[in-house]
Enzyme design. Sequence first.
Site, PDB file in Angstrom:
ATOM      1  N   PRO A  36       0.823  -1.309  -0.143  1.00 15.63           N
ATOM      2  CA  PRO A  36      -0.161  -0.187   0.064  1.00 15.63           C
ATOM      3  C   PRO A  36       0.800   1.323  -0.009  1.00 15.63           C
ATOM      4  O   PRO A  36       2.036   1.386   0.728  1.00 15.63           O
ATOM      5  CB  PRO A  36      -0.886  -0.241   1.312  1.00 15.63           C
ATOM      6  CG  PRO A  36      -0.634  -1.633   1.681  1.00 15.63           C
ATOM      7  CD  PRO A  36       0.708  -1.949   1.135  1.00 15.63           C
ATOM      8  N   TYR A  59      13.469  14.608  20.025  1.00 13.88           N
ATOM      9  CA  TYR A  59      13.448  14.593  18.668  1.00 13.88           C
ATOM     10  C   TYR A  59      14.831  14.998  18.215  1.00 13.88           C
ATOM     11  O   TYR A  59      15.119  16.231  18.239  1.00 13.88           O
ATOM     12  CB  TYR A  59      12.379  15.316  17.828  1.00 13.88           C
ATOM     13  CG  TYR A  59      12.050  15.186  16.284  1.00 13.88           C
ATOM     14  CD1 TYR A  59      11.073  14.452  16.006  1.00 13.88           C
ATOM     15  CD2 TYR A  59      12.993  15.664  15.423  1.00 13.88           C
ATOM     16  CE1 TYR A  59      10.847  14.047  14.553  1.00 13.88           C
ATOM     17  CE2 TYR A  59      13.010  15.656  14.063  1.00 13.88           C
ATOM     18  CZ  TYR A  59      11.927  14.840  13.755  1.00 13.88           C
ATOM     19  OH  TYR A  59      11.570  14.595  12.399  1.00 13.88           O
TER      20      TYR A  59
END
Length: 528
Positions: free
Chosen positions: A116, A447
């Site tokens: 997908p 992060y």
Amino acid sequence: MRRWNGWGDTAVSNPLPDATAAVLAERIGPGTPPRDASLDEVMASVPPSRLPPHPLVSTEPEVRLRHARGQSFPDLIVLRSGRVPAFPDGVAFPRDAAEVRALFSYAREAGARLIPYGGGTSVVGHVNVAPGDAPILTVSLERLQQLHALSEEDRLATFGAGVSGPRLEEALRARGYTLGHFPQSFELSTLGGWIVTRSRGQQSLGYGRIENLFAGGRLESPAGPLVLPSFPASSTGPDLREFVLGSEGRMGILTEATVRISPLPEREDFHALFFPDWERARTAARELVQSGTPLSMLRLSTPQETAINLALSGHPRMVKVLSGSLSLFGVGSDGCMLVLGVSGSRRAVESAQHTAMGLAGRHGGVRVPLLGQKWLKGRFRAPYLRNTAWERGWGVDTVETATSWSNVPRLLTAVEDALRGALADQGERALVFTHLSHVYATGSNLYTTFIFRLGKDAEETQARWLALKTAASRAMATHGGTISHQHGVGTDHRPWLEAEKGALGLSAIRQMLGTFDPTGMLNPGKLV
């Protein structure tokens, strides 16, 4: 037009100022621009398709090349070098769920595997084609972009799962609503992709994470359809939505999704504040989120990231003036920048800002006008720097994790130290810096960006990246962090999943996937 070998639109760039390049050369060494393969050269390497003809399937070389990889750093290496190890044998473009089911039948007859494909923005290998004997059919959902229904009374909207972020927001804003989900990949990524990778939006503090926004939908699987009603709540056993969330294309193809929407805010403001040091800044961020102050976003940079971002801004005179002004308020070289967003009614925004500024001020926070809006204006442009840094001879990538507030200092130190030392045996350095972009009452994500010099060839560059990625992943697994807070598993994080889920947990996931895809037709090698 979208770049075939890098991030974003060819009409958009984020130039690397000479002053920034000088800082990088000083910190980690001069870059050597690589020779990139041309589109024609790479297309010439696309082999003949192994699939039989089908009206929904394109076997054109360029179409297959453009769907062969995602946006991870290894993807950038193979595309720029032209050494793509495998291509899909065809790319299908279904227009509805019935055509997805028809593609399952076609794939069974052809002995093919299906991948997908939403926006192709995965940075951990979700959409990549691996070499193998079976033909690969990539199923693009770009034609499933329609708004099927919107109920103002229920505040629910149903879209085709292939709808991109901008198109989704355009449709909702025309009716006075928003989803409020803005990952950094917003311009290219899709609703279905957000759901099956459990993505996070930059303003999830206010609007909610994708698992809060995903109310229901329809998944087509090789074993049959799974319809998920959009109940406000239910106690009928395990929530099947959770099976779909984070399933990474292994159990079926999500064709439509119903999401919880919010009225457009009457007012939305973003502010930048500077704190004298990391401890006071981190305490202020924790207290802000634990106080329940209705913020839509909170992003806090460490002293290293604050200093490096200012140094890399390419505006040394402006930075000098800013630093001089901040020093008058006690913010020096250890200063940390925090950006917070507030969204809602005018009265609610003013009240939240008053509370937030008061709390920040008690910890030495100093507001700097205009910087918050400047961040907002450029918030989707950062990925373009990977293109321009590569062209100057440097690699840019990120790792991300999450942990409890009490463990943030230990994990932060472990990840950054691991990255800084990962290339020492090669005589190379990495520039490393971190921010907290998603905060919770109980903890925060981390992060971390790392910049390093490209090698003399693709193999050396890949080896350097792998050493950095492995070192950071090992530090996360060892020091109490999740292997992925917002990017999913794909192939890059798969080796570390058992450390987090346990053997029994992985076995349960495999059995669940096997129920929906008994023959292993879908997205082989991803997640588990």
